[in-house]
Scaffold this active site. Structure first.
Site, PDB file in Angstrom:
ATOM      1  N   ASP A 164       0.848  -1.192   0.000  1.00 56.11           N
ATOM      2  CA  ASP A 164       0.000   0.000   0.000  1.00 56.11           C
ATOM      3  C   ASP A 164       0.892   1.254   0.000  1.00 56.11           C
ATOM      4  OD1 ASP A 164      -3.206   0.496   0.974  1.00 56.11           O
ATOM      5  OD2 ASP A 164      -1.827   2.195   1.121  1.00 56.11           O
ATOM      6  N   HIS A 218     -10.329  -5.473  -3.501  1.00 58.15           N
ATOM      7  CA  HIS A 218      -9.000  -5.726  -2.939  1.00 58.15           C
ATOM      8  C   HIS A 218      -9.109  -6.094  -1.471  1.00 58.15           C
ATOM      9  CE1 HIS A 218      -9.944  -1.431  -2.568  1.00 58.15           C
ATOM     10  NE2 HIS A 218      -9.296  -1.461  -1.411  1.00 58.15           N
TER      11      HIS A 218
HETATM   12  P1  5GP Z   1      -9.773   1.171   0.208  1.00 65.17           P
HETATM   13  O1  5GP Z   1     -10.059   2.374   1.061  1.00 65.17           O
HETATM   14  O2  5GP Z   1     -10.360   1.310  -1.171  1.00 65.17           O
HETATM   15  O3  5GP Z   1     -10.112  -0.134   0.865  1.00 65.17           O
HETATM   16  O4  5GP Z   1      -8.193   1.126   0.064  1.00 65.17           O
HETATM   17  C1  5GP Z   1      -7.495   1.670  -1.002  1.00 65.17           C
HETATM   18  C2  5GP Z   1      -6.033   1.637  -0.625  1.00 65.17           C
HETATM   19  O5  5GP Z   1      -5.271   1.861  -1.793  1.00 65.17           O
HETATM   20  C3  5GP Z   1      -5.619   2.709   0.382  1.00 65.17           C
HETATM   21  O6  5GP Z   1      -5.076   2.093   1.549  1.00 65.17           O
HETATM   22  C4  5GP Z   1      -4.582   3.542  -0.376  1.00 65.17           C
HETATM   23  O7  5GP Z   1      -3.511   3.959   0.440  1.00 65.17           O
HETATM   24  C5  5GP Z   1      -4.140   2.598  -1.480  1.00 65.17           C
HETATM   25  N1  5GP Z   1      -3.718   3.266  -2.696  1.00 65.17           N
HETATM   26  C6  5GP Z   1      -4.356   4.273  -3.335  1.00 65.17           C
HETATM   27  N2  5GP Z   1      -3.693   4.613  -4.446  1.00 65.17           N
HETATM   28  C7  5GP Z   1      -2.611   3.794  -4.508  1.00 65.17           C
HETATM   29  C8  5GP Z   1      -1.537   3.661  -5.446  1.00 65.17           C
HETATM   30  O8  5GP Z   1      -1.436   4.372  -6.442  1.00 65.17           O
HETATM   31  N3  5GP Z   1      -0.604   2.722  -5.182  1.00 65.17           N
HETATM   32  C9  5GP Z   1      -0.670   1.903  -4.080  1.00 65.17           C
HETATM   33  N4  5GP Z   1       0.299   1.016  -3.922  1.00 65.17           N
HETATM   34  N5  5GP Z   1      -1.666   1.998  -3.186  1.00 65.17           N
HETATM   35  C10 5GP Z   1      -2.627   2.934  -3.404  1.00 65.17           C
END
Ligand code: 5GP
Length: 121
Positions: free
Chosen positions: A33, A104
């Site tokens: 992340d 994810h």
């Molecule tokens: P959600 O809130 O959708 O469950 O989690 C999305 C996750 O994706 C977040 O923890 C955020 O930090 C991560 N994230 C967002 N954009 C990117 C990116 O460009 N690269 C990576 N490696 N992680 C990302």
């Protein structure tokens, strides 16, 4: 919700945006992340175009589901969090705090994560 093929994880899968890759197989890609919430914070995503947990659970093939969840277990092992323990988080939709509309799983570990959630009614 229809799948947005330009979401950030779709772009990572296509190699348009870099990621710190952990491993990859036919059904999944695992990477760190970008904004870690624990000493170990990995994301595992299916290669198929699924918006959310419920989309994946309802519409992915048996092979995709099996392959994906086996990969999650392998990633946790590879990251060496299984002995001390770890947490899996799946955010779904607005109330779940899902930011990226490609299904994810978060794998978090590396120290004690404390209680799961607190709730005030
Ligand atoms: P959600 O809130 O959708 O469950 O989690 C999305 C996750 O994706 C977040 O923890 C955020 O930090 C991560 N994230 C967002 N954009 C990117 C990116 O460009 N690269 C990576 N490696 N992680 C990302």
């Amino acid at each position: 919700m229809s799948y947005d093929s330009n979401n950030i994880f779709a772009r990572i899968l296509r190699g348009e945006i870099p990621c710190k890759k952990i491993c990859e197989d036919d059904y999944s890609l695992a990477f760190f992340d970008i904004n870690p919430k624990a000493p170990v914070h990995a994301l595992v995503i299916p290669k198929g175009a699924y918006t959310s947990y419920e989309d994946f659970a309802a519409n992915a093939s048996d092979a995709e589901i099996t392959g994906f969840y086996r990969a999650v277990g392998k990633v946790a092992k590879q990251l060496e969090v299984t002995n001390e323990g770890f947490r899996i988080i799946i955010n779904s939709g607005v109330n779940g705090g899902q930011e990226v509309p490609h299904y994810h799983i978060h794998i978090l570990g590396g120290h004690s994560l404390g209680p799961m959630l607190s709730h005030k009614s």
